[in-house]
Design a protein around this motif. Structure first.
Motif, PDB file in Angstrom:
ATOM      1  N   TYR A  33       0.845  -1.203   0.000  1.00 58.56           N
ATOM      2  CA  TYR A  33       0.000   0.000   0.000  1.00 58.56           C
ATOM      3  C   TYR A  33       0.881   1.255   0.000  1.00 58.56           C
ATOM      4  CZ  TYR A  33      -4.781  -1.756   0.796  1.00 58.56           C
ATOM      5  OH  TYR A  33      -6.018  -2.313   0.658  1.00 58.56           O
ATOM      6  N   TYR A  34       1.930   1.214   0.790  1.00 58.33           N
ATOM      7  CA  TYR A  34       2.834   2.371   0.888  1.00 58.33           C
ATOM      8  C   TYR A  34       3.429   2.683  -0.481  1.00 58.33           C
ATOM      9  CZ  TYR A  34       6.740   5.306   2.415  1.00 58.33           C
ATOM     10  OH  TYR A  34       7.634   6.345   2.565  1.00 58.33           O
ATOM     11  N   ASP A  35       3.960   1.672  -1.162  1.00 57.68           N
ATOM     12  CA  ASP A  35       4.548   1.891  -2.490  1.00 57.68           C
ATOM     13  C   ASP A  35       3.506   2.415  -3.477  1.00 57.68           C
ATOM     14  OD1 ASP A  35       7.000   1.040  -1.616  1.00 57.68           O
ATOM     15  OD2 ASP A  35       7.045  -0.809  -2.803  1.00 57.68           O
TER      16      ASP A  35
ATOM     17  N   ILE B 105     -14.228  -4.456  -2.301  1.00 59.18           N
ATOM     18  CA  ILE B 105     -13.567  -3.278  -2.880  1.00 59.18           C
ATOM     19  C   ILE B 105     -12.741  -3.663  -4.108  1.00 59.18           C
ATOM     20  CG2 ILE B 105     -12.035  -1.323  -2.451  1.00 59.18           C
ATOM     21  CD1 ILE B 105     -12.736  -1.632   0.554  1.00 59.18           C
ATOM     22  N   PRO B 106     -11.712  -4.516  -3.969  1.00 59.30           N
ATOM     23  CA  PRO B 106     -10.941  -4.857  -5.173  1.00 59.30           C
ATOM     24  C   PRO B 106     -11.732  -5.669  -6.187  1.00 59.30           C
ATOM     25  CG  PRO B 106     -10.216  -6.189  -3.302  1.00 59.30           C
ATOM     26  CD  PRO B 106     -11.136  -5.143  -2.757  1.00 59.30           C
ATOM     27  N   LEU B 107     -12.648  -6.545  -5.719  1.00 60.04           N
ATOM     28  CA  LEU B 107     -13.424  -7.351  -6.657  1.00 60.04           C
ATOM     29  C   LEU B 107     -14.381  -6.464  -7.457  1.00 60.04           C
ATOM     30  CD1 LEU B 107     -13.912 -10.201  -7.670  1.00 60.04           C
ATOM     31  CD2 LEU B 107     -15.653 -10.480  -5.903  1.00 60.04           C
ATOM     32  N   GLY B 108     -14.959  -5.480  -6.794  1.00 61.81           N
ATOM     33  CA  GLY B 108     -15.816  -4.536  -7.503  1.00 61.81           C
ATOM     34  C   GLY B 108     -15.040  -3.734  -8.512  1.00 61.81           C
ATOM     35  N   MET B 109     -13.860  -3.278  -8.109  1.00 58.29           N
ATOM     36  CA  MET B 109     -13.045  -2.474  -9.008  1.00 58.29           C
ATOM     37  C   MET B 109     -12.614  -3.271 -10.242  1.00 58.29           C
ATOM     38  SD  MET B 109      -9.559  -0.436  -8.204  1.00 58.29           S
ATOM     39  CE  MET B 109      -8.823   0.587  -9.465  1.00 58.29           C
ATOM     40  N   VAL B 110     -12.174  -4.508 -10.032  1.00 53.59           N
ATOM     41  CA  VAL B 110     -11.745  -5.346 -11.148  1.00 53.59           C
ATOM     42  C   VAL B 110     -12.893  -5.604 -12.104  1.00 53.59           C
ATOM     43  CG1 VAL B 110     -10.949  -7.649 -11.782  1.00 53.59           C
ATOM     44  CG2 VAL B 110      -9.827  -6.428  -9.923  1.00 53.59           C
TER      45      VAL B 110
ATOM     46  N   ASN C 162      -5.348 -10.729 -14.034  1.00 52.70           N
ATOM     47  CA  ASN C 162      -5.851 -12.097 -14.108  1.00 52.70           C
ATOM     48  C   ASN C 162      -5.662 -12.824 -12.775  1.00 52.70           C
ATOM     49  OD1 ASN C 162      -6.736 -14.592 -15.456  1.00 52.70           O
ATOM     50  ND2 ASN C 162      -4.594 -15.198 -15.288  1.00 52.70           N
ATOM     51  N   ARG C 163      -4.475 -12.690 -12.184  1.00 51.82           N
ATOM     52  CA  ARG C 163      -4.214 -13.345 -10.897  1.00 51.82           C
ATOM     53  C   ARG C 163      -5.126 -12.781  -9.808  1.00 51.82           C
ATOM     54  NH1 ARG C 163       1.233 -11.945 -12.226  1.00 51.82           N
ATOM     55  NH2 ARG C 163       2.268 -13.593 -13.417  1.00 51.82           N
ATOM     56  N   ALA C 164      -5.232 -11.452  -9.766  1.00 48.22           N
ATOM     57  CA  ALA C 164      -6.063 -10.817  -8.736  1.00 48.22           C
ATOM     58  C   ALA C 164      -7.510 -11.268  -8.871  1.00 48.22           C
ATOM     59  CB  ALA C 164      -5.968  -9.293  -8.856  1.00 48.22           C
ATOM     60  N   TYR C 165      -8.010 -11.334 -10.086  1.00 43.31           N
ATOM     61  CA  TYR C 165      -9.399 -11.713 -10.332  1.00 43.31           C
ATOM     62  C   TYR C 165      -9.664 -13.130  -9.805  1.00 43.31           C
ATOM     63  CZ  TYR C 165     -13.720 -12.373 -13.048  1.00 43.31           C
ATOM     64  OH  TYR C 165     -15.014 -12.603 -13.438  1.00 43.31           O
ATOM     65  N   LYS C 166      -8.765 -14.044 -10.102  1.00 39.94           N
ATOM     66  CA  LYS C 166      -8.925 -15.432  -9.650  1.00 39.94           C
ATOM     67  C   LYS C 166      -8.833 -15.529  -8.123  1.00 39.94           C
ATOM     68  CE  LYS C 166      -7.281 -17.675 -13.874  1.00 39.94           C
ATOM     69  NZ  LYS C 166      -6.217 -18.506 -14.497  1.00 39.94           N
ATOM     70  N   GLN C 167      -7.883 -14.820  -7.541  1.00 42.27           N
ATOM     71  CA  GLN C 167      -7.710 -14.875  -6.086  1.00 42.27           C
ATOM     72  C   GLN C 167      -8.916 -14.306  -5.353  1.00 42.27           C
ATOM     73  OE1 GLN C 167      -4.077 -12.712  -6.331  1.00 42.27           O
ATOM     74  NE2 GLN C 167      -2.785 -14.537  -6.412  1.00 42.27           N
TER      75      GLN C 167
ATOM     76  N   ALA D 134      -4.779 -10.359   0.440  1.00 45.46           N
ATOM     77  CA  ALA D 134      -3.474  -9.692   0.381  1.00 45.46           C
ATOM     78  C   ALA D 134      -2.786  -9.940  -0.963  1.00 45.46           C
ATOM     79  CB  ALA D 134      -2.587 -10.168   1.531  1.00 45.46           C
ATOM     80  N   LEU D 135      -2.812 -11.204  -1.417  1.00 45.47           N
ATOM     81  CA  LEU D 135      -2.214 -11.517  -2.714  1.00 45.47           C
ATOM     82  C   LEU D 135      -2.875 -10.715  -3.833  1.00 45.47           C
ATOM     83  CD1 LEU D 135      -1.949 -15.405  -2.390  1.00 45.47           C
ATOM     84  CD2 LEU D 135      -0.024 -13.824  -2.550  1.00 45.47           C
ATOM     85  N   ALA D 136      -4.203 -10.658  -3.804  1.00 48.19           N
ATOM     86  CA  ALA D 136      -4.937  -9.939  -4.847  1.00 48.19           C
ATOM     87  C   ALA D 136      -4.655  -8.448  -4.812  1.00 48.19           C
ATOM     88  CB  ALA D 136      -6.433 -10.196  -4.699  1.00 48.19           C
ATOM     89  N   GLN D 137      -4.582  -7.870  -3.621  1.00 43.58           N
ATOM     90  CA  GLN D 137      -4.325  -6.435  -3.511  1.00 43.58           C
ATOM     91  C   GLN D 137      -2.947  -6.074  -4.054  1.00 43.58           C
ATOM     92  OE1 GLN D 137      -6.766  -4.532  -3.330  1.00 43.58           O
ATOM     93  NE2 GLN D 137      -7.116  -3.840  -1.243  1.00 43.58           N
TER      94      GLN D 137
END
Length: 493
Positions: free
Chosen positions: A66-68, A155-160, A134-139, A108-111
């Protein structure tokens, strides 16, 4: 108690502590909130303290990412991107060895994958972005099946889902097509709105600001929600005024939805101080907002952005706006100087910078059309209408200017809820722009289709969406064609 038992009990609790790998404790919560507020110095201190006190806490790995990510949002630096991008694989390797029974494992992996997908795309690395999405979507889908009540996933699933559903044809979509994954704009927005609704009263309330960040952006820039501005005001009420992210969200959404006077106000109120990470992009936004309302101080903000910005994006566009300012002032020499800077300064990773080069490729912008465009973008519809009605199509000798005249007039009428004159002028723009490579004709067909869809006239809406697709070899072709196809999908044609 026997001596053996006394020795065993500490070992038992030590073992439990070792495998409690995702501990979102008070220190981690503080670090996360500081990151979202752009208080990156304080966040760095909190993350380092957490690593020292609890080296087994894998949530710190996610905090590092998140920091990066927020560092890169603030700097837009290509050198920082090249320096930091190797962190992605290192963090993923560490996280993959952690507690797979935790809902934070796949989250965490998906984020991490999603953060870097967005950064890869920002710097034109579309292949890397496609693989990461692709990886984030599957995770995330796997996590949703295992832990359907884990609200942060939304949050991330909605965004993807929204991003995949709205992606126009291009390099990134070509990569994603290999994997056969498709998103849904409607499903994605529903997930994000569900998160903003339920997070504040949940055990995961700390994620609310992040949900608002993505929801408001997507409602505005992707979904084109007519209520995006009002929804933003509602969402940001629950955010702290000392949060720089709140000022960014308010300023950006106000600017993008025709509320430039309000954007000036929001950005002027942005918190300042050494505890905040420098964010030159806010000066660029302030320049845009002020120029849209004919504020003569706009140039100061563009110049400040250019002086302090160490990134690669929006440089050409900032010089373009300085050129326009000179053009509106009648200063030809100054205009020509800034045109040269548009050509020679900055990069073309960003769509706005690519368009800036096209904007200065031909003859100087007609000042009537330029001023009308800026006032329209600023939400000053009466002023835009008055300056356009002071002319007629015959006033313009250049064919593309005639098409733009009709298009700008139609946009103003549409914004003022005057559908009939809007449609009449869109039709004129379509006819006038048929043999042009500008977007005025095809965009007019798209917007006419939108109006007829709202009026429940499906036959005419379909006709205009198909007409928008029939235009070829013009500016914004992929985006316009994609939106027209989405319209046909909604109408099932």
């Amino acid at each position: 108690m026997t001596k053996r038992l006394r020795l065993f009990i500490p070992l038992l609790f030590w073992g439990l502590q070792c495998f409690a790998n995702f501990d979102v404790n008070a220190n981690c919560t503080k670090a996360y909130k500081c990151i979202l507020q752009f208080k990156l110095k304080a966040a760095r201190q909190a993350i380092d303290a957490e690593k020292s006190m609890h080296p087994q806490n894998s949530f710190a790995i996610l905090l590092d990412d998140y920091y990066d990510y927020f560092w890169m949002l603030s700097t837009e630096s290509k050198s920082d991107y090249d320096r930091l991008k190797e962190n992605k694989s290192k963090r993923l390797n560490k996280l993959e060895d952690e507690d797979k029974t935790s809902p934070y494992y796949n989250f965490a992996l998906a984020q991490v994958n999603l953060h870097w997908a967005l950064l890869h795309a920002r710097f034109g690395d579309n292949s890397a972005a496609g693989f990461a999405i692709n990886r984030a979507y599957k995770q995330l889908n796997e996590n949703q099946k295992k832990f359907p009540a884990f609200l942060p996933d939304d949050i991330p699933l909605g965004m993807v889902n929204v991003a995949l559903g709205a992606l126009p044809d291009g390099a990134l979509k070509s990569v994603l097509n290999i994997f056969g994954i498709k998103g849904s704009i409607t499903s994605g927005i529903n997930l994000l709105q569900n998160a903003t609704l339920h997070l504040p009263k949940s055990a995961h309330a700390m994620y609310y600001d992040e949900a608002v960040f993505y929801t408001t952006y997507l409602q505005t820039d992707v979904v084109n929600d007519e209520q995006a501005y009002n929804k933003m005001l509602q969402y940001t009420t629950g955010m702290d005024n000392s949060n720089l992210l709140k000022s960014y969200i308010q300023g950006y959404i106000a600017l993008r939805t025709g509320h430039s006077n309000e954007a000036v106000h929001f950005l002027k109120k942005a918190p300042e101080g050494s505890e905040y990470q420098p964010y030159p992009y806010l000066d660029y936004l302030a320049g845009l907002a002020r120029m849209n309302v004919s504020d003569k101080s706009a140039g100061n903000y563009f110049n400040k952005f250019l002086q302090t910005n160490k990134g690669v994006n929006y440089i050409k566009d900032a010089y373009l706006h300085l050129a326009w300012e000179a053009l509106l002032d009648g200063n030809e020499k100054r205009y020509n100087a800034f045109v040269q800077f548009v050509k020679t300064k900055g990069y073309t990773y960003n769509e706005k910078d690519k368009r800036a080069l096209k904007e200065i490729a031909g003859v100087p912008y007609n000042t009537t059309l330029l001023q009308a465009r800026l006032w329209f973008d600023g939400g000053l519809y009466d002023k835009a209408l008055n300056i356009l009605k002071g002319k007629d199509a015959g006033s313009f000798t250049v064919k593309d200017d005639k098409a733009e005249y009709y298009y700008r007039l139609a946009r103003v009428y549409e914004a003022m809820d005057k559908n009939m004159p809007a449609l009449e002028n869109y039709q004129q723009a379509i006819v006038t722009g048929k043999t042009s490579n500008t977007y005025f004709g095809p965009m007019s067909a798209l917007r006419a289709g939108n109006i007829y869809e709202q009026l429940k006239d499906s036959a005419k809406a379909v006709s205009y969406y198909k007409l928008a697709i029939d235009f070829k070899n013009h500016d914004q072709e992929n985006s316009i064609e994609h939106k027209a196809k989405e319209g046909l999908k909604r109408l099932k044609r």
